[in-house]
Design an enzyme around this catalytic site. Structure first.
Site, mmCIF file in Angstrom:
data_model
loop_
_atom_site.group_PDB
_atom_site.id
_atom_site.type_symbol
_atom_site.label_atom_id
_atom_site.label_comp_id
_atom_site.label_asym_id
_atom_site.label_seq_id
_atom_site.Cartn_x
_atom_site.Cartn_y
_atom_site.Cartn_z
ATOM 1 N N HIS A 14 -12.164 6.037 1.298
ATOM 2 C CA HIS A 14 -12.235 7.431 1.785
ATOM 3 C C HIS A 14 -11.784 8.451 0.693
ATOM 4 O O HIS A 14 -11.509 8.066 -0.265
ATOM 5 C CB HIS A 14 -11.084 7.417 3.009
ATOM 6 C CG HIS A 14 -9.722 6.994 2.344
ATOM 7 N ND1 HIS A 14 -8.782 7.802 1.847
ATOM 8 C CD2 HIS A 14 -9.395 5.815 2.321
ATOM 9 C CE1 HIS A 14 -7.600 7.223 1.418
ATOM 10 N NE2 HIS A 14 -7.964 5.886 1.777
ATOM 11 N N GLU B 76 -11.186 0.701 -1.659
ATOM 12 C CA GLU B 76 -10.258 -0.186 -1.104
ATOM 13 C C GLU B 76 -10.954 -1.481 -0.228
ATOM 14 O O GLU B 76 -10.914 -1.761 0.792
ATOM 15 C CB GLU B 76 -8.893 0.371 -0.065
ATOM 16 C CG GLU B 76 -9.339 1.097 0.895
ATOM 17 C CD GLU B 76 -8.324 1.511 1.488
ATOM 18 O OE1 GLU B 76 -7.282 0.755 1.886
ATOM 19 O OE2 GLU B 76 -8.337 2.901 2.019
ATOM 20 N N ASP C 88 -3.021 7.289 -3.436
ATOM 21 C CA ASP C 88 -3.163 6.215 -2.319
ATOM 22 C C ASP C 88 -3.592 4.817 -3.158
ATOM 23 O O ASP C 88 -4.665 4.885 -3.735
ATOM 24 C CB ASP C 88 -4.260 6.281 -1.203
ATOM 25 C CG ASP C 88 -4.114 5.355 -0.076
ATOM 26 O OD1 ASP C 88 -3.652 4.360 -0.057
ATOM 27 O OD2 ASP C 88 -5.201 5.625 0.661
ATOM 28 N N HIS D 275 -6.943 11.162 4.591
ATOM 29 C CA HIS D 275 -8.379 10.682 4.737
ATOM 30 C C HIS D 275 -9.343 11.635 5.176
ATOM 31 O O HIS D 275 -9.362 12.145 6.105
ATOM 32 C CB HIS D 275 -8.248 9.363 6.014
ATOM 33 C CG HIS D 275 -7.575 8.474 5.675
ATOM 34 N ND1 HIS D 275 -6.375 8.059 6.296
ATOM 35 C CD2 HIS D 275 -7.690 7.355 4.862
ATOM 36 C CE1 HIS D 275 -5.862 6.946 5.984
ATOM 37 N NE2 HIS D 275 -6.701 6.319 4.920
ATOM 38 N N GLU E 118 -6.579 -1.360 -3.982
ATOM 39 C CA GLU E 118 -7.073 -0.068 -4.144
ATOM 40 C C GLU E 118 -6.564 0.829 -4.958
ATOM 41 O O GLU E 118 -5.583 0.738 -5.544
ATOM 42 C CB GLU E 118 -6.411 0.240 -2.515
ATOM 43 C CG GLU E 118 -6.649 1.853 -2.205
ATOM 44 C CD GLU E 118 -6.096 2.596 -1.143
ATOM 45 O OE1 GLU E 118 -5.015 1.902 -0.632
ATOM 46 O OE2 GLU E 118 -6.752 3.302 -0.387
ATOM 47 N N ASP F 64 0.989 -1.309 -0.104
ATOM 48 C CA ASP F 64 0.130 -0.060 0.010
ATOM 49 C C ASP F 64 0.916 1.158 -0.093
ATOM 50 O O ASP F 64 1.958 1.353 0.826
ATOM 51 C CB ASP F 64 -0.918 -0.009 1.395
ATOM 52 C CG ASP F 64 -2.157 0.892 1.161
ATOM 53 O OD1 ASP F 64 -2.185 2.063 0.383
ATOM 54 O OD2 ASP F 64 -2.908 0.646 1.929
HETATM 55 MN MN MN Z 1 -6.599 4.275 1.431
HETATM 56 MN MN MN Z 2 -3.842 2.982 0.974
#
Ligand code: MN
Ligand code: MN
Length: 297
Positions: free
Chosen positions: A155, A188, A95, A163, A283, A84
């Site tokens: 998010h 995700e 992200d 976030h 994600e 990640d």
């Molecule tokens: Mn994330």
């Molecule tokens: Mn992530």
């Protein structure tokens, strides 16, 4: 100032290239620390910073494992590793994550998490309720014979803020919040062979500056000034701070403990599947459009 979608897309491109690169450097017997350093260097060599430290969570670890300063852990033959990461340019953050499965044993789990993400993305458009996306993720997971992790989810992403404002569940949670046109979000799905709930584990390596109250000790003040100037309010790894403080590991540890106590830092401990189930995550960051979305990573 106008939101710069081109800048976001540039960091998104670097992020997805870094995920591809990650797949090529994760091999059995390799140290997780070397892998993390190489992936972070890849992002830096492309002219970007990190949205947050590269997470390399294995097996029942769902998220927030990043190697320690002198981490000796190596990649196991059958490990299921969630990579990640996110490249950042200034205040523009991305992200994204993929799961690297070294043995065939969990390839169905990994594929189901990819399918869940794909199905969720196909539903994205302005006005779509987050509940509907969550329900689709859970439906896909169940079809593959897996559970979703209910206390993790996607998010909103804003400048400065990884976030932000909106939570995108991995199950139908009844939340009728609608996606807004031009907003940036990350979806995700986390799928597991376990019960579908994460709890905090032992490893604590990721932190984020949330305040700058003056600490008592000189070491904590020193640490705080490094954190403010080097990492600002973006998440950072203990190993990054130790390097900045001249490789004095015990000083950095003590300083961080003090900064957490006075509320200057938010800690992000590793999150582990409660029943020990293996976890896969996929994600992507995307921009919501009127009728669908623009995939950024
Ligand atoms: Mn994330
Ligand atoms: Mn992530």
């Amino acid at each position: 100032m106008e939101y710069d979608y081109e800048k976001l897309k540039m960091t998104g491109k670097v992020s997805s290239e870094a995920l591809e690169y990650a797949k090529s450097v994760i091999k059995p017997g390799r140290k997780l620390l070397d892998v993390a350093n190489e992936i972070e260097k890849f992002i830096e060599d492309k002219g970007c910073k990190q949205s947050f430290p590269v997470n390399l969570s294995s097996n029942a670890e769902a998220a927030h494992y990043t190697p320690e300063f002198t981490d000796q852990r190596v990649v196991g033959e059958k490990d299921v590793i969630k990579v990640d990461l996110g490249a950042r340019d200034g205040t523009y953050l991305t992200d994204c994550a993929r799961t690297v499965c070294l043995d065939g044993e969990y390839s169905k789990l990994v594929e189901a998490s990819e399918k869940a993400l794909e199905n969720a993305i196909s539903m994205v458009k302005a006005g779509r309720r987050v509940n509907e996306i969550g329900a689709e993720i859970e439906r896909t997971a169940k079809a593959g014979g897996f559970n979703v992790i209910k206390n993790l989810g996607g998010h909103g992403i804003e400048q400065y803020e990884l976030h932000a404002n909106i939570f995108i569940p991995n199950f139908g949670n009844g939340d009728n919040t609608e996606l807004e046109e031009d907003s940036v979000i990350a979806i995700e799905p986390f799928l597991t062979t376990g019960v579908g709930h994460v709890v905090e584990g032992e490893s604590l390596q990721i932190f984020q500056g949330v305040s700058d109250r003056n600490p008592r000790s000189a070491d904590a003040r020193d640490a705080l000034s490094h954190i403010t100037s080097e990492f600002s309010t973006y998440p950072f790894a203990m190993r990054w701070l130790i390097k900045k403080m001249g490789s004095q590991e015990f000083k950095a540890r003590r300083a961080i403990a003090e900064l957490i106590t006075i509320g200057d830092l938010e800690p992000f401990p590793v999150l582990v599947e409660k029943s020990g189930g293996t976890v896969a995550q996929s994600e992507k960051t995307l921009i919501v459009t009127k009728d669908s979305c623009d995939i950024v990573t």
